[in-house]
Design an enzyme around this catalytic site. Structure first.
Site, PDB file in Angstrom:
ATOM      1  N   ARG A   1       0.392 -15.702   5.491  1.00 20.36           N
ATOM      2  CA  ARG A   1      -0.352 -14.440   5.328  1.00 20.36           C
ATOM      3  C   ARG A   1       0.221 -13.351   6.238  1.00 20.36           C
ATOM      4  O   ARG A   1       0.271 -12.180   5.891  1.00 20.36           O
ATOM      5  CB  ARG A   1      -1.840 -14.642   5.595  1.00 20.36           C
TER       6      ARG A   1
ATOM      7  N   SER B   1      -7.625 -10.095   8.233  1.00 19.43           N
ATOM      8  CA  SER B   1      -7.351 -11.505   7.953  1.00 19.43           C
ATOM      9  C   SER B   1      -6.255 -11.689   6.911  1.00 19.43           C
ATOM     10  O   SER B   1      -5.462 -12.614   6.994  1.00 19.43           O
ATOM     11  CB  SER B   1      -8.625 -12.212   7.451  1.00 19.43           C
TER      12      SER B   1
ATOM     13  N   GLU C   1     -14.991  -7.370  -4.530  1.00 21.49           N
ATOM     14  CA  GLU C   1     -13.704  -7.824  -5.064  1.00 21.49           C
ATOM     15  C   GLU C   1     -13.496  -7.428  -6.517  1.00 21.49           C
ATOM     16  O   GLU C   1     -12.383  -7.085  -6.938  1.00 21.49           O
ATOM     17  CB  GLU C   1     -13.582  -9.339  -4.898  1.00 21.49           C
TER      18      GLU C   1
ATOM     19  N   PHE D   1     -12.265 -15.664  -3.080  1.00 19.57           N
ATOM     20  CA  PHE D   1     -13.087 -14.500  -3.427  1.00 19.57           C
ATOM     21  C   PHE D   1     -12.403 -13.643  -4.489  1.00 19.57           C
ATOM     22  O   PHE D   1     -13.027 -13.214  -5.454  1.00 19.57           O
ATOM     23  CB  PHE D   1     -13.394 -13.656  -2.190  1.00 19.57           C
TER      24      PHE D   1
ATOM     25  N   HIS E   1      -5.664 -17.423   2.753  1.00 13.91           N
ATOM     26  CA  HIS E   1      -6.587 -18.508   3.083  1.00 13.91           C
ATOM     27  C   HIS E   1      -6.721 -19.485   1.920  1.00 13.91           C
ATOM     28  O   HIS E   1      -7.795 -19.992   1.623  1.00 13.91           O
ATOM     29  CB  HIS E   1      -7.944 -17.965   3.521  1.00 13.91           C
TER      30      HIS E   1
ATOM     31  N   ASP F   1     -14.142 -22.986   8.719  1.00 15.97           N
ATOM     32  CA  ASP F   1     -15.038 -22.135   7.922  1.00 15.97           C
ATOM     33  C   ASP F   1     -15.657 -22.893   6.749  1.00 15.97           C
ATOM     34  O   ASP F   1     -16.745 -22.552   6.288  1.00 15.97           O
ATOM     35  CB  ASP F   1     -14.286 -20.905   7.395  1.00 15.97           C
TER      36      ASP F   1
ATOM     37  N   GLN G   1     -15.189 -20.714   1.909  1.00 16.23           N
ATOM     38  CA  GLN G   1     -14.064 -19.801   2.173  1.00 16.23           C
ATOM     39  C   GLN G   1     -12.723 -20.390   1.732  1.00 16.23           C
ATOM     40  O   GLN G   1     -11.686 -19.760   1.902  1.00 16.23           O
ATOM     41  CB  GLN G   1     -13.979 -19.474   3.678  1.00 16.23           C
TER      42      GLN G   1
ATOM     43  N   ARG H   1      -3.615 -19.630   5.761  1.00 12.82           N
ATOM     44  CA  ARG H   1      -4.096 -19.133   7.046  1.00 12.82           C
ATOM     45  C   ARG H   1      -3.282 -19.628   8.241  1.00 12.82           C
ATOM     46  O   ARG H   1      -2.930 -18.831   9.115  1.00 12.82           O
ATOM     47  CB  ARG H   1      -5.557 -19.540   7.237  1.00 12.82           C
TER      48      ARG H   1
HETATM   49  C1  LIG Z   1     -17.325 -12.356  -1.179  1.00  7.40           C
HETATM   50  C2  LIG Z   1     -16.875 -12.350   0.225  1.00  7.40           C
HETATM   51  N1  LIG Z   1     -15.897 -11.499   0.593  1.00  7.40           N
HETATM   52  C3  LIG Z   1     -15.456 -11.519   1.862  1.00  7.40           C
HETATM   53  C4  LIG Z   1     -15.972 -12.388   2.779  1.00  7.40           C
HETATM   54  C5  LIG Z   1     -15.422 -12.454   4.187  1.00  7.40           C
HETATM   55  N2  LIG Z   1     -16.396 -11.946   5.140  1.00  7.40           N
HETATM   56  C6  LIG Z   1     -17.143 -12.769   5.914  1.00  7.40           C
HETATM   57  S1  LIG Z   1     -18.233 -11.957   6.865  1.00  7.40           S
HETATM   58  C7  LIG Z   1     -17.721 -10.453   6.286  1.00  7.40           C
HETATM   59  C8  LIG Z   1     -18.369  -9.193   6.761  1.00  7.40           C
HETATM   60  C9  LIG Z   1     -19.832  -9.229   6.489  1.00  7.40           C
HETATM   61  O1  LIG Z   1     -20.441  -8.081   6.960  1.00  7.40           O
HETATM   62  P1  LIG Z   1     -22.025  -8.027   7.055  1.00  7.40           P
HETATM   63  O2  LIG Z   1     -22.609  -8.399   5.740  1.00  7.40           O
HETATM   64  O3  LIG Z   1     -22.380  -6.705   7.573  1.00  7.40           O
HETATM   65  O4  LIG Z   1     -22.368  -9.202   8.059  1.00  7.40           O
HETATM   66  P2  LIG Z   1     -22.692  -9.139   9.643  1.00  7.40           P
HETATM   67  O5  LIG Z   1     -22.339  -7.786  10.142  1.00  7.40           O
HETATM   68  O6  LIG Z   1     -24.141  -9.402   9.751  1.00  7.40           O
HETATM   69  O7  LIG Z   1     -21.881 -10.212  10.280  1.00  7.40           O
HETATM   70  C10 LIG Z   1     -16.697 -10.619   5.356  1.00  7.40           C
HETATM   71  C11 LIG Z   1     -16.002  -9.535   4.657  1.00  7.40           C
HETATM   72  C12 LIG Z   1     -16.971 -13.265   2.337  1.00  7.40           C
HETATM   73  N3  LIG Z   1     -17.518 -14.185   3.164  1.00  7.40           N
HETATM   74  N4  LIG Z   1     -17.421 -13.216   1.069  1.00  7.40           N
END
Ligand SMILES: Cc1ncc(C[n+]2csc(CCOP(=O)(O)OP(=O)(O)O)c2C)c(N)n1
Ligand SMILES: [Mg+2]
Lengths: 276, 319
Positions: free
Chosen positions: B10, B37, B58, B83, B109, B117, B121, B167
């Site tokens: 990546r 990432s 997405e 995703f 990933h 994870d 994921q 990853r």
């Molecule tokens: C569909 C999807 N896309 C991307 C991710 C990767 N990802 C994990 S946490 C996150 C950010 C989440 O932000 P938020 O909902 O505000 O959570 P918090 O701030 O409470 O941690 C992302 C993009 C994922 N888990 N699922």
């Protein structure tokens, strides 16, 4: 079943203890998501331990239980911490977070823990599942409520809004969403990556009853959760203004700790700050 | 025996993208709140005007990429493999594959080597999903050098492409770069007579390690880096089947739909020989990457065992 006579001070003390558990389990695991776990823990503490939800830790699949779905599944340390405190899982299991051959998956997994209501971690899915559960309660004449916690970043997923539209269309009064509005997502501040404002107007426009609170004020959280239980013919959402990393000075509003575990030294400092 | 670790694929992807951005102003990049990432952050830092972070959305991302492509842009869109492939599948089907739009999907990933994870994921089925879309070129590079070559080839190719990267730091397969890389042309990374090991991604290094172990036992194993799953290099596969008479396919993916099934179809049609498969039959779990690769049977030992059994079978039959 939980007792209802627990005081705000007791809950605050419990939340502090669960914050210690969160940073400790993440430090032991060596990876995971402190920021969104710490922003959510006061709300989860109130829900599970403040006499809001009905459940039976001896019978996690009890059909009348209230359901909680952690749609922002990466905050699973917060969920595991309350599940242990509520008696669903032994406290020792917390230190197995993310380890192979254990049920303590890095994101909630129904297959691994009966107290988990939905497998999440692919953001955007939880509210639809919660809606399905709420509809089933109506079909079966059951009294349970369904609570779904979503993230502010997660609110960018289209599925969240599909569920929002359907829930008000189907008039499910037994569904409550809780938005953990901590103002950060993975790549940065919500307002800079993809703004979700005006968020109150959006949920209102989708037909939901909306209440805004300080998501770290225990009394406000409890009041809002009682408000959510009032009978109505529309779903409700609590928009909780929170601080990502709340309770640990160097994690607060520091998005480096969105998805990074504390080192041993950082753990010690965090535990000192969170001491009773 | 273990090869030295190089950059994660990546990481190589992100750097290659920034390089391409300098050469070609027509390249645009999209991400779904994972640029730190997926490593599209390098491109984003240099070319903020040509980078679109669409937030956690997405399906929308791939739709926008299709629109950009239809207006003449070369659009790279990235998220975790699971995703982007799962959430944007319909958009990839209609707006990219069926429409023939020049969109490059890069899923990071991939596989189970992301580790702790856990399943939500992990990319268990991303390659199969990409393969089910007619017209998509599907590539799974083995190391950083090959990733750079694959990303460059993807930008030059006109039409939909899916590239899966990983990853963790990847063992180095190509010490001196990958100058002969060509879409659809397998690379013979080791010659051999008794059995052929066909792999892609992290499993190429594992297959090379397996071949070394087999050599100690007097078994000569050929190793093919099948970096392109479609279009599949059937000529090289047929030649391997004829010359070595046994094939093991190894991939970090569910076996139902990935490289293994593609190779098996080709072998069945062109020159049937006994085959074995090293890959996943089920979802994995959380855990340290190495421990997961062992538990789910994705190591050099697993490949060597299958190869040994094929060779032993043939020897018994000959007696
Ligand atoms: C569909 C999807 N896309 C991307 C991710 C990767 N990802 C994990 S946490 C996150 C950010 C989440 O932000 P938020 O909902 O505000 O959570 P918090 O701030 O409470 O941690 C992302 C993009 C994922 N888990 N699922
Ligand atoms: Mg957030």
């Amino acid at each position: 079943m939980v007792t209802t006579d627990v005081s705000v001070e007791q809950l605050e003390r419990t939340a502090r203890k669960l914050r210690r558990h969160i940073v400790k389990m993440l430090a032991i695991a060596g990876s995971g998501h402190p920021g969104g776990s710490l922003s959510a823990i006061d709300i989860l503490t109130a829900l599970f331990l403040g006499g809001i939800m009905r459940y039976d830790p001896k019978n996690p699949r009890w059909e009348e239980r209230d359901r909680f779905i952690l749609s922002k599944g990466h905050a699973v340390p917060a969920l595991y911490a309350v599940l242990a405190e509520a008696g669903f899982i032994p406290e020792e299991w917390l230190w197995q977070l993310r380890k192979i051959d254990t049920p303590m998956q890095g994101h909630p997994s129904v297959k691994d823990l009966p107290a988990v209501e939905a497998s999440t971690g692919s953001l955007g899915q939880g509210l639809s599942i919660g809606l399905g559960m709420a509809l089933a309660a109506r079909l079966d004449g059951r009294q349970y409520r369904v609570y779904v916690m979503i993230g502010d970043g997660e609110s960018e997923e289209g599925q969240v809004w599909e569920a929002a539209m359907a829930a008000s269309h189907f008039r499910v009064g037994n569904l409550t969403a809780i938005l953990d509005y901590n103002r950060y997502q993975l790549d940065g501040a919500i307002g800079e990556i993809m703004s979700i404002e005006p968020i109150v107007a959006k949920w209102e426009a989708f037909g939901w009853a909306v209440r805004e609170i300080d998501g770290h004020n225990m009394q406000e959280i409890l009041d809002a959760l009682h408000w959510a239980k009032e009978p109505r013919e529309q779903p409700s959402i609590i928009i909780a203004h929170t601080v990502k990393g709340k309770g640990v000075s160097f994690m607060e509003n520091n998005n480096e700790f969105h998805g990074k575990a504390p080192t041993q030294a950082e753990l010690e400092q965090a535990l000192a700050e969170l001491a009773d | 025996m273990a090869r030295p670790l190089g950059e994660a694929t990546r990481e190589a992807y992100g750097k290659a993208l920034a390089e391409l951005g300098r050469e070609n102003p027509n390249i645009v990049v999209l991400d779904g709140d994972l640029s730190k990432s997926t490593m599209t952050k390098y491109f984003a830092q240099e070319f903020p005007d040509r980078f679109f972070n669409v937030g956690i959305a997405e399906a929308n991302m791939v739709g926008i990429a299709a629109g950009l492509a239809s207006a003449g842009k070369i659009a790279f869109a990235s998220s975790f493999a699971c995703f982007v492939m799962c959430k944007a599948f319909d958009q990839m089907r209609l707006a990219v594959a069926y429409s023939g739009n020049n969109v490059k999907i890069v899923g990071t990933h991939g596989g189970i080597s992301i580790g702790e994870d856990g399943v939500s994921q992990m990319g268990h089925e991303d390659i199969g999903l990409a393969l089910s879309l007619p017209g998509f070129v599907v590539m799974v590079p083995a190391d950083a050098a090959e990733t750079r070559a694959a990303v460059r080839a993807a930008a030059e190719h006109v039409g939909p492409v899916y590239i899966r990267v990983g990853r963790p730091k990847a063992p180095i397969v190509y010490e001196n770069g990958c100058p002969d890389f060509q879409i659809g042309r397998a690379i013979t990374v080791r010659e051999g007579r008794d059995v052929t090991l066909i792999a892609n991604g992290l499993m190429v290094a594992a297959a090379l390690d397996a071949a070394e172990a087999l050599e100690q036992e007097g078994i000569s194993a050929r190793v093919l880096d099948m970096h392109t799953v479609r279009p599949l290099d059937e000529a090289t596969i047929e030649k391997a089947a004829r010359e070595t008479g046994a094939i093991v396919v190894a991939e970090e993916h569910l076996l139902y739909t990935g490289l293994a099934s593609q190779v098996a179809m080709a072998v069945a049609r062109l020159h049937p020989v006994p085959m074995r498969f090293v890959g996943l039959y089920d979802y994995a779990e959380s855990g340290a990457p190495d421990a997961l690769m062992r538990k789910y049977g994705l190591t050099a030992d697993d490949i060597a065992r299958e190869a040994r059994e094929l060779v032993n079978m043939r020897q018994k039959a000959a007696v």
